[in-house]
Design a protein around this motif. Structure first.
Motif, PDB file in Angstrom:
ATOM      1  N   LEU A  24       2.954   4.936  -0.668  1.00 36.21           N
ATOM      2  CA  LEU A  24       2.506   6.008  -1.560  1.00 36.21           C
ATOM      3  C   LEU A  24       1.023   5.850  -1.899  1.00 36.21           C
ATOM      4  O   LEU A  24       0.265   6.818  -1.854  1.00 36.21           O
ATOM      5  CB  LEU A  24       3.349   6.024  -2.836  1.00 36.21           C
ATOM      6  N   THR A  25       0.604   4.643  -2.199  1.00 32.06           N
ATOM      7  CA  THR A  25      -0.811   4.397  -2.522  1.00 32.06           C
ATOM      8  C   THR A  25      -1.702   4.748  -1.336  1.00 32.06           C
ATOM      9  O   THR A  25      -2.744   5.388  -1.497  1.00 32.06           O
ATOM     10  CB  THR A  25      -1.019   2.923  -2.934  1.00 32.06           C
ATOM     11  N   LYS A  67      -6.661   8.112  -9.349  1.00 31.25           N
ATOM     12  CA  LYS A  67      -5.215   8.109  -9.146  1.00 31.25           C
ATOM     13  C   LYS A  67      -4.506   7.908 -10.473  1.00 31.25           C
ATOM     14  O   LYS A  67      -4.970   7.145 -11.309  1.00 31.25           O
ATOM     15  CB  LYS A  67      -4.809   6.982  -8.204  1.00 31.25           C
ATOM     16  N   SER A  68      -3.384   8.575 -10.618  1.00 30.58           N
ATOM     17  CA  SER A  68      -2.557   8.359 -11.802  1.00 30.58           C
ATOM     18  C   SER A  68      -1.686   7.133 -11.554  1.00 30.58           C
ATOM     19  O   SER A  68      -1.461   6.750 -10.405  1.00 30.58           O
ATOM     20  CB  SER A  68      -1.667   9.577 -12.051  1.00 30.58           C
ATOM     21  N   LEU A  81      18.499  10.732  -6.135  1.00 30.00           N
ATOM     22  CA  LEU A  81      17.766   9.882  -5.194  1.00 30.00           C
ATOM     23  C   LEU A  81      16.572   9.294  -5.951  1.00 30.00           C
ATOM     24  O   LEU A  81      15.796  10.030  -6.553  1.00 30.00           O
ATOM     25  CB  LEU A  81      17.294  10.713  -3.996  1.00 30.00           C
ATOM     26  N   ALA A  82      16.473   7.957  -5.958  1.00 29.96           N
ATOM     27  CA  ALA A  82      15.384   7.293  -6.687  1.00 29.96           C
ATOM     28  C   ALA A  82      14.053   7.562  -5.985  1.00 29.96           C
ATOM     29  O   ALA A  82      13.911   7.325  -4.790  1.00 29.96           O
ATOM     30  CB  ALA A  82      15.649   5.793  -6.774  1.00 29.96           C
ATOM     31  N   PHE A  83      13.091   8.101  -6.729  1.00 25.85           N
ATOM     32  CA  PHE A  83      11.768   8.419  -6.201  1.00 25.85           C
ATOM     33  C   PHE A  83      10.702   7.722  -7.015  1.00 25.85           C
ATOM     34  O   PHE A  83      10.910   7.416  -8.189  1.00 25.85           O
ATOM     35  CB  PHE A  83      11.492   9.931  -6.288  1.00 25.85           C
ATOM     36  N   ILE A  84       9.548   7.510  -6.389  1.00 23.54           N
ATOM     37  CA  ILE A  84       8.349   7.171  -7.127  1.00 23.54           C
ATOM     38  C   ILE A  84       7.378   8.326  -6.914  1.00 23.54           C
ATOM     39  O   ILE A  84       7.447   9.035  -5.907  1.00 23.54           O
ATOM     40  CB  ILE A  84       7.733   5.813  -6.702  1.00 23.54           C
ATOM     41  N   ARG A  85       6.486   8.538  -7.888  1.00 27.51           N
ATOM     42  CA  ARG A  85       5.581   9.697  -7.855  1.00 27.51           C
ATOM     43  C   ARG A  85       4.182   9.242  -8.233  1.00 27.51           C
ATOM     44  O   ARG A  85       3.995   8.392  -9.089  1.00 27.51           O
ATOM     45  CB  ARG A  85       6.057  10.727  -8.871  1.00 27.51           C
ATOM     46  N   GLY A  86       3.196   9.847  -7.573  1.00 24.33           N
ATOM     47  CA  GLY A  86       1.803   9.583  -7.907  1.00 24.33           C
ATOM     48  C   GLY A  86       0.958  10.816  -7.670  1.00 24.33           C
ATOM     49  O   GLY A  86       1.362  11.740  -6.962  1.00 24.33           O
ATOM     50  N   ARG A  87      -0.218  10.824  -8.299  1.00 26.57           N
ATOM     51  CA  ARG A  87      -1.174  11.920  -8.131  1.00 26.57           C
ATOM     52  C   ARG A  87      -2.542  11.327  -7.852  1.00 26.57           C
ATOM     53  O   ARG A  87      -2.857  10.228  -8.303  1.00 26.57           O
ATOM     54  CB  ARG A  87      -1.272  12.768  -9.400  1.00 26.57           C
TER      55      ARG A  87
END
Length: 146
Positions: A57-58, A73-74, A84-90
Motif C-alpha cells: 500500500l505504501t 500521505k495519511s 473482508l479486512a482492509f487497510i486504507r491510505g491516502r
C-alpha cells in the motif's frame, strides 16, 4: 462493486487475463477525470516481505508521477469492508510533469489467501482544494468478494 454514474471501463481490460481492471469517470471542464482501478496481486510466496500489505500500500501511494518532495500521505487505517479486512491510505502531491496539477489517491488493500486485492482511485485536480474522489471512494465501499 457499484460504479458511480457515467463511469466507463477501459477498452481491452480483462481482469481474468491481466489481473487488473480500470474505469474512468466523465471528463470535467478542465479535461481531467477520476480513475478507478482494481488489481489482484498473486503472491508467489506470501511470507516474502515485499508482499506485506503495508509495504504494498505504501509503495502504491508513493506514486512516481508525483514530485517526491510534495507527497503527503495519511496514516494507514485498518477496518472491515463487507466482511473482508482492509487497510486504507491516502496520498496527494504535485504532478511531476504538469506542475500546475495536483494528484490525489485513495487506496484500499486486503489480503485474501495468496492474493492481495488493491482497489484505488486516482485524480488530477487543477486546485489543491478540489477533491473529486468522493464518488469513486463510495464505489470502493460497495466492493464484495465473490
Amino acid at each position: 462493486m457499484r460504479l458511480p454514474k457515467n463511469y466507463r471501463r477501459h477498452k481491452g481490460d480483462n481482469l481474468k487475463a491481466t489481473n487488473q481492471a480500470n474505469w474512468e469517470g466523465p471528463a470535467r471542464a478542465d479535461g481531467n477525470n477520476t480513475q478507478l482501478m482494481i488489481q489482484i496481486i498473486t503472491m508467489v510466496n506470501p511470507k516474502d516481505p515485499k508482499y506485506a500489505p503495508r509495504t504494498v500500500l505504501t509503495n502504491h501511494l508513493s506514486n512516481s508521477s508525483m514530485e517526491t518532495g510534495s507527497i503527503r500521505k495519511s496514516p494507514i487505517e485498518e477496518g472491515d469492508l463487507n466482511r473482508l479486512a482492509f487497510i486504507r491510505g491516502r496520498s496527494e502531491g504535485v504532478d511531476r510533469l504538469r506542475k500546475t496539477m495536483f494528484l490525489r489517491d485513495v487506496a484500499y488493500l486486503a489480503s485474501d489467501g495468496n492474493r492481495l486485492i488493491l482497489i484505488s482511485a486516482h485524480d488530477h485536480m487543477s486546485a489543491k482544494t478540489d477533491d473529486f474522489l468522493g464518488p469513486a471512494e463510495a464505489a470502493i465501499l460497495t466492493f464484495e468478494k465473490k
